[in-house]
Design an enzyme around this catalytic site. Structure first.
Site, PDB file in Angstrom:
ATOM      1  N   ASP A 100       0.859  -1.170   0.000  1.00 17.96           N
ATOM      2  CA  ASP A 100       0.000   0.000   0.000  1.00 17.96           C
ATOM      3  C   ASP A 100       0.903   1.230   0.000  1.00 17.96           C
ATOM      4  OD1 ASP A 100      -2.441   1.552   0.456  1.00 17.96           O
ATOM      5  OD2 ASP A 100      -3.223  -0.269   1.383  1.00 17.96           O
ATOM      6  N   ASP A 202      -3.142   4.623  -2.424  1.00 25.14           N
ATOM      7  CA  ASP A 202      -4.230   5.051  -1.550  1.00 25.14           C
ATOM      8  C   ASP A 202      -4.749   6.445  -1.932  1.00 25.14           C
ATOM      9  OD1 ASP A 202      -5.630   4.625   1.123  1.00 25.14           O
ATOM     10  OD2 ASP A 202      -4.661   6.549   1.496  1.00 25.14           O
ATOM     11  N   GLU A 265      -6.580   3.356  -5.937  1.00 18.73           N
ATOM     12  CA  GLU A 265      -7.843   3.387  -5.198  1.00 18.73           C
ATOM     13  C   GLU A 265      -8.618   4.605  -5.682  1.00 18.73           C
ATOM     14  OE1 GLU A 265      -9.956   3.791  -0.842  1.00 18.73           O
ATOM     15  OE2 GLU A 265      -8.233   5.006  -1.366  1.00 18.73           O
ATOM     16  N   ASP A 327     -12.662  -1.017   3.858  1.00 16.95           N
ATOM     17  CA  ASP A 327     -13.476   0.192   4.053  1.00 16.95           C
ATOM     18  C   ASP A 327     -14.957  -0.072   3.824  1.00 16.95           C
ATOM     19  OD1 ASP A 327     -11.201   1.816   4.483  1.00 16.95           O
ATOM     20  OD2 ASP A 327     -10.922   2.072   2.328  1.00 16.95           O
TER      21      ASP A 327
HETATM   22  C1  GLC Z   1      -8.210   5.022   1.848  1.00 15.42           C
HETATM   23  C2  GLC Z   1      -8.068   3.806   2.730  1.00 15.42           C
HETATM   24  C3  GLC Z   1      -8.761   4.069   4.021  1.00 15.42           C
HETATM   25  C4  GLC Z   1      -8.082   5.246   4.680  1.00 15.42           C
HETATM   26  C5  GLC Z   1      -8.053   6.450   3.751  1.00 15.42           C
HETATM   27  C6  GLC Z   1      -7.100   7.486   4.247  1.00 15.42           C
HETATM   28  O1  GLC Z   1      -9.530   5.261   1.503  1.00 15.42           O
HETATM   29  O2  GLC Z   1      -8.555   2.671   2.080  1.00 15.42           O
HETATM   30  O3  GLC Z   1      -8.743   2.951   4.869  1.00 15.42           O
HETATM   31  O4  GLC Z   1      -8.753   5.578   5.862  1.00 15.42           O
HETATM   32  O5  GLC Z   1      -7.628   6.118   2.462  1.00 15.42           O
HETATM   33  O6  GLC Z   1      -5.781   7.066   4.043  1.00 15.42           O
END
Ligand code: GLC
Length: 531
Positions: A100, A202, A265, A327
């Site tokens: 990640d 992310d 993401e 999430d």
């Molecule tokens: C992404 C992650 C989540 C996190 C957010 C802030 O959406 O999947 O878990 O809280 O980013 O980094």
């Protein structure tokens, strides 16, 4: 199988939430030695890649998504040496490792931010996003944090606000600053040089914010149960055109290494999502497609989604599908246990790389977390709306022994009450278990190029029935799914159907011959080899 396909096109990705997978040192939190000890299980399951949520030093305000050092391992999880062992052991088992990468923000404990906030003329001041108060006082504009409240935090010492898309403990980096770009690309290089096979990026849509800091407009479709972030449309805080320039730099770097993968993401509508493939392949290889999580669980809606997505894909773009992550509420809790089997068959027979979330393969459910045990800052900030993510992050259920053998200590989140019956050990050799179904689906996808890389043709989407054909060379496979509890009869009028059932979600009809009319029991999906 056709060698022109990359490992991540043929393969299946499995997400590990490291705090909850396997604990080897008894502190109640999963760790790298724990993951290493379960690589045999993952190989047996048949997946190809593991994506591990953040394992870097972090004060854990957002459970690792607040990184204080991008190039080390949090002692909770182990050491760099453990990580190197994990990569070596995974590779020995033909598993790839995806990390990640959290570029949008650091922890407020990151040395860069300590420097940045130390004074207005510190050389790192502009590594973050600092603004004066609005003319009449108060935050510079109306931007809201995803986790609730203003996205601006006042710094009394230097008398300016800094921007944080998430928690105030997660200040956003200023990606318009060339030094930030260089430093963050160096992070990628650090892990690429250690043999990492790819990254899940992310919060990618948030990477760049409007350079004029314009107010976001109100969201006319806002419903109170969505939480405060949705009161505005994130027009000026997400999906800015310049994000793609930053992605191109990441891609350019990654392409200097052999066969590495970039996943983004990106919670975006399909027409915007597909732009992240980039012009001429300059974007991410896989912009995560979360629409199966968000779509109403109905045949017509799902068929329309697949068609819209397939039609929107640029030439050369490879599709992907996701059914769960850390999430989102658990698949089994969203669609029910019976439909979770149908969903697994859908995910693993669609065209495109599937991503599984740990525990979905045994049908783990959301676990209700009593208020005094809540960990997730989102639930703490915006309580009672079901936004909290602890329920889907509970420890993996390995067997029927205390704490499902996840830990010998006190688990950081409680285990599901049903773990003595819902676990890997119980399901491992049960011929009709969820785990056996996943394993068979994965095995079939591996054996049949048509299911992994073949073309997709819709056949039927009406009532609770969804059917499609996957083809490759002279192989054709029909998938027929019953999305409801009532039995269905499917008379295929437009296509000729003759074949043999290879797999039913109930795991009891293999070998049955099928001619033109297909009967499906309630909540049943079947895969038929045609011809
Ligand atoms: C992404 C992650 C989540 C996190 C957010 C802030 O959406 O999947 O878990 O809280 O980013 O980094």
């Amino acid at each position: 199988m056709n060698e022109t396909f990359r490992w991540w096109q043929r393969g299946i990705i499995y997400q590990i939430y490291p705090r909850s997978f396997m604990d080897r040192n008894g502190d109640g939190i999963g760790d790298l030695p724990g993951i290493i000890s379960k690589l045999g299980y993952l190989q047996w399951l048949g997946i190809d890649a593991i994506w591990i949520s953040p394992i870097f030093p972090s004060p854990m305000a957002d459970f690792g998504y607040d990184v204080a050092d991008y190039t080390d391992i949090h002692p909770l999880f182990g050491t760099l040496a453990d990580f190197e062992r994990l990569v070596a052991e995974a590779h020995r088992r033909q598993l790839t490792v995806i990390l990640d990468y959290v570029p949008n923000h650091t922890s407020d404990q990151h040395p860069w931010f300590s420097e940045s906030r130390s004074s207005r003329d510190n050389p790192k001041r502009h590594w973050y996003i600092w603004r004066d108060a609005a003319p009449g006082g108060g935050p510079p504009n109306n931007w809201i944090s995803v986790f609730g409240g203003s996205a601006w935090e006042w710094d009394a010492a230097t008398r300016q606000y800094y921007y944080h898309a998430y928690l105030k403990e997660q200040p956003d980096l200023n990606w318009r600053h060339p030094a930030v770009q260089t430093a963050m690309l160096d992070v990628l290089r650090f892990w690429l040089d250690r043999g990492v096979d790819g990254f899940r990026i992310d919060a990618l849509r948030q990477l760049i914010k409007d350079d004029r800091f314009r107010d976001n407009p109100p969201n006319p479709a806002y419903r109170a149960d969505q939480g405060p972030y949705h009161t505005l449309l994130p027009l000026y805080t997400t999906d800015r055109p310049e994000v793609l320039d930053m992605v191109a730099r990441m891609r350019h770097l990654v392409d200097q290494y052999d066969a590495r993968l970039l996943i983004g993401e990106l919670y975006l509508p399909i027409d915007r999502l597909v732009t992240y493939y980039g012009v001429g392949g300059s974007g991410v290889h896989l912009p995560f497609n979360f629409h199966l999580i968000l779509v109403p669980w109905q045949a017509r809606q799902i068929a329309a989604l697949i068609e819209t997505y397939e039609a929107a894909l640029p030439a050369e773009a490879w599709p992907n599908w996701v059914l769960g992550n850390h999430d989102q509420h658990r698949l089994t809790s969203r669609v029910g246990l019976a439909q979770a089997r149908v969903a697994a068959m859908l995910l693993l027979t669609l065209r495109g790389t599937p991503t599984l979330y740990y525990g979905d393969e045994i049908g783990m459910r959301d676990v209700a977390i009593p208020p005094e045990l809540v960990q997730d800052p989102w639930e703490k900030n915006v309580p009672g709306l079901g936004l909290g993510r602890d329920p889907e992050r509970t420890p993996m259920q390995w067997d029927s022994r205390p704490n499902a053998s996840f830990t010998t200590g006190i688990p950081w989140l409680p285990l599901a009450a049903d773990y003595p019956v819902v676990n890997v050990a119980v399901q491992h050799d049960d011929p009709t278990s969820m785990l056996t179904l996943y394993r068979r689906l994965i095995e079939l996808r591996r054996e049949a190029p048509a299911l992994a890389v073949g073309s997709y043709a819709p056949i039927e989407a009406s009532g609770d029935l969804l059917a499609y054909i996957r083809s490759h060379a002279d192989q054709r496979w029909l998938v027929a799914l019953n999305l409801g509890p009532q039995p269905q009869r499917f008379d295929a009028r437009r296509v000729e159907i003759q074949g043999r059932i290879v797999l039913s979600t109930h795991l009891d009809r293999a070998g049955e011959v099928v001619r033109q009319t297909i009967t499906l029991r309630g909540d049943e999906g079947i895969i038929i080899t045609l011809g």
